[in-house]
Design a protein around this motif. Sequence first.
Motif, short mmCIF file in Angstrom:
data_model
loop_
_atom_site.label_atom_id
_atom_site.label_comp_id
_atom_site.label_asym_id
_atom_site.label_seq_id
_atom_site.Cartn_x
_atom_site.Cartn_y
_atom_site.Cartn_z
N GLU A 19 0.89 -1.16 0.01
CA GLU A 19 0.16 -0.12 0.05
C GLU A 19 0.89 1.22 -0.08
O GLU A 19 1.90 1.29 0.50
CB GLU A 19 -1.12 -0.10 1.36
N GLN A 20 0.41 2.36 -0.68
CA GLN A 20 0.78 3.45 -0.41
C GLN A 20 -0.04 4.53 -0.92
O GLN A 20 -0.94 4.27 -1.39
CB GLN A 20 2.16 3.90 -1.48
N ALA A 21 0.08 5.82 -0.05
CA ALA A 21 -0.88 6.51 -0.06
C ALA A 21 -0.24 8.17 0.78
O ALA A 21 0.54 7.97 1.39
CB ALA A 21 -2.33 6.27 0.83
N THR A 22 -1.11 9.20 0.57
CA THR A 22 -0.68 10.06 1.39
C THR A 22 -0.77 9.83 2.85
O THR A 22 -1.41 8.97 3.27
CB THR A 22 -1.37 11.42 1.02
N THR A 23 0.03 10.48 3.91
CA THR A 23 -0.07 10.32 5.18
C THR A 23 -1.37 10.42 5.90
O THR A 23 -2.08 9.50 6.43
CB THR A 23 1.07 11.01 5.80
N ALA A 24 -2.06 11.36 5.43
CA ALA A 24 -3.40 11.67 5.92
C ALA A 24 -4.32 10.68 5.49
O ALA A 24 -5.22 10.27 6.48
CB ALA A 24 -3.98 13.02 5.41
N ALA A 25 -4.38 10.16 4.17
CA ALA A 25 -5.07 9.40 3.77
C ALA A 25 -5.14 8.00 4.32
O ALA A 25 -5.88 7.00 4.58
CB ALA A 25 -5.26 9.02 2.09
N LEU A 26 -3.84 7.58 4.56
CA LEU A 26 -3.36 6.30 4.98
C LEU A 26 -3.59 6.13 6.42
O LEU A 26 -4.26 5.01 7.01
CB LEU A 26 -2.08 5.74 4.98
N VAL A 27 -3.48 7.16 7.26
CA VAL A 27 -3.82 7.06 8.67
C VAL A 27 -5.42 7.03 8.87
O VAL A 27 -5.94 6.40 9.63
CB VAL A 27 -3.32 8.29 9.49
N ALA A 28 -6.30 7.74 8.13
CA ALA A 28 -7.53 7.98 7.95
C ALA A 28 -8.33 6.37 7.38
O ALA A 28 -9.30 6.19 8.10
CB ALA A 28 -8.25 9.17 7.56
N ARG A 29 -7.82 6.10 6.60
CA ARG A 29 -8.65 5.11 5.71
C ARG A 29 -7.52 4.15 4.97
O ARG A 29 -7.55 4.04 4.03
CB ARG A 29 -9.40 5.76 4.44
N PRO A 30 -6.80 3.25 6.07
CA PRO A 30 -6.03 2.40 5.48
C PRO A 30 -6.65 1.06 4.51
O PRO A 30 -7.73 0.73 5.03
CB PRO A 30 -5.21 1.58 6.66
N ARG A 31 -6.09 0.76 3.58
CA ARG A 31 -6.84 -0.10 2.48
C ARG A 31 -6.45 -1.69 2.91
O ARG A 31 -7.49 -2.37 2.53
CB ARG A 31 -6.47 0.03 1.12
N THR A 32 -5.58 -1.74 3.69
CA THR A 32 -5.15 -3.38 3.88
C THR A 32 -5.31 -3.59 5.40
O THR A 32 -4.92 -2.67 6.32
CB THR A 32 -3.82 -3.67 3.33
N ASP A 33 -5.38 -4.73 5.54
CA ASP A 33 -5.49 -5.14 7.01
C ASP A 33 -4.17 -4.84 7.69
O ASP A 33 -4.14 -4.58 9.10
CB ASP A 33 -6.02 -6.68 6.98
N TYR A 34 -2.95 -5.29 6.95
CA TYR A 34 -1.81 -5.19 7.61
C TYR A 34 -1.48 -3.70 7.97
O TYR A 34 -0.96 -3.25 9.10
CB TYR A 34 -0.96 -5.49 6.52
N SER A 35 -1.81 -2.71 7.06
CA SER A 35 -1.51 -1.15 7.56
C SER A 35 -2.61 -0.75 8.65
O SER A 35 -1.89 -0.21 9.59
CB SER A 35 -2.05 -0.35 6.42
N ARG A 36 -3.69 -1.44 8.58
CA ARG A 36 -4.57 -1.06 9.81
C ARG A 36 -3.98 -1.74 11.32
O ARG A 36 -3.92 -1.16 12.27
CB ARG A 36 -6.01 -1.70 9.64
N ALA A 37 -3.26 -2.81 11.18
CA ALA A 37 -2.70 -3.54 12.36
C ALA A 37 -1.54 -2.61 12.84
O ALA A 37 -1.28 -2.56 13.75
CB ALA A 37 -2.41 -4.87 11.87
N LEU A 38 -0.78 -1.98 11.68
CA LEU A 38 0.32 -1.22 12.09
C LEU A 38 -0.05 0.02 12.99
O LEU A 38 0.25 0.53 13.92
CB LEU A 38 1.33 -0.99 10.76
N LEU A 39 -1.19 0.48 12.24
CA LEU A 39 -1.69 1.58 12.72
C LEU A 39 -2.31 1.46 14.23
O LEU A 39 -2.11 2.22 15.47
CB LEU A 39 -2.92 2.17 12.32
N VAL A 40 -2.89 0.38 14.44
CA VAL A 40 -3.43 -0.17 16.02
C VAL A 40 -2.15 -0.41 16.91
O VAL A 40 -2.31 0.13 18.01
CB VAL A 40 -4.26 -1.39 15.84
N ALA A 41 -1.14 -0.87 16.43
CA ALA A 41 -0.06 -1.23 17.19
C ALA A 41 0.66 -0.04 17.74
O ALA A 41 1.23 0.36 18.88
CB ALA A 41 1.06 -2.09 16.60
N HIS A 42 1.11 0.95 16.73
CA HIS A 42 1.85 2.11 16.89
C HIS A 42 0.86 3.46 17.32
O HIS A 42 1.53 4.30 18.23
CB HIS A 42 2.83 2.29 15.90
N LEU A 43 -0.11 3.60 17.08
CA LEU A 43 -0.87 4.72 17.47
C LEU A 43 -2.15 4.60 18.41
O LEU A 43 -2.64 5.37 18.61
CB LEU A 43 -1.59 5.27 15.89
N GLY A 44 -2.19 3.24 18.54
CA GLY A 44 -3.47 2.84 19.50
C GLY A 44 -4.75 3.22 18.85
O GLY A 44 -5.65 3.25 19.69
#
Length: 252
Positions: free
Chosen positions: A224-249
């Motif tokens: 996945e690649q996206a602008t930072t704002a778009a990826l944080v707000a709407r990650p397209r993959t489960d993996y990106s979402r899991a990274l957000l959960v792990a590091h941003l809570g």
Amino acid sequence: MSALLELRGLGVRYSGAATAALEGVDLALAAGERLAVIGESGSGKSTLARAIAGLLPRTARLHGTITWPGLDHPARNGRDIGFVFQDPGSSLDPVMALGDQVAEVAHANLDMGWRAARRLAVELLDRVKLPEPAALARAYAHQLSGGQKQRVAIAAAIVARPKLLIADEATSALDTIVQAEIVALIRALVTEDGMALIFVSHDIGLAANLADRIAVFRHGRMVEQATTAALVARPRTDYSRALLVAHLGLEA
């Protein structure tokens, strides 16, 4: 913005490895753009950084293309590309004075005499906000903290005001407070000099505070690649979402 760097079908395989370390990467970086490359250990992100900088070991086999539309010549390490490694303790020479290590880069890449190169080294140590830079230029790596060593390494990387600065896990060996200080320093330097940045990290939180765009890697592929704002707000993959959960809570 015009492209500084373009990767097409980039892949890397190490001799004897069962699978490729990197496969099928298509990526472009604009002049002055800040890109974060994130993923877990073994995702291929450091291999990508080293492939771009021409620092792969001899056991690596590269296919695909790396081109530099923003330059009129192949990119030169130390001149067009500045590279900051993960562990400043191993990237700095323990028996050479710190000022001489920075000056050596200027002497080699800017055709400077040693006297002028040493003066520039002191200026750069001051620029990366190290205390008493003239005295510190005569010190050795073992006399500094981890954060101070990384500031020296950054000073050496920006000697020639490169078009691209690559920071490969440059904060992972530091504590949380020092990590934030180094990220703030990198942000200020790339902004002041108009450098493009590739910031390699496993920490999407640090990446989100620094980058315009984020590329997510897993098992050697960019998922996945996206602008930072778009990826944080709407990650397209489960993996990106899991990274957000792990590091941003964030909630899953």
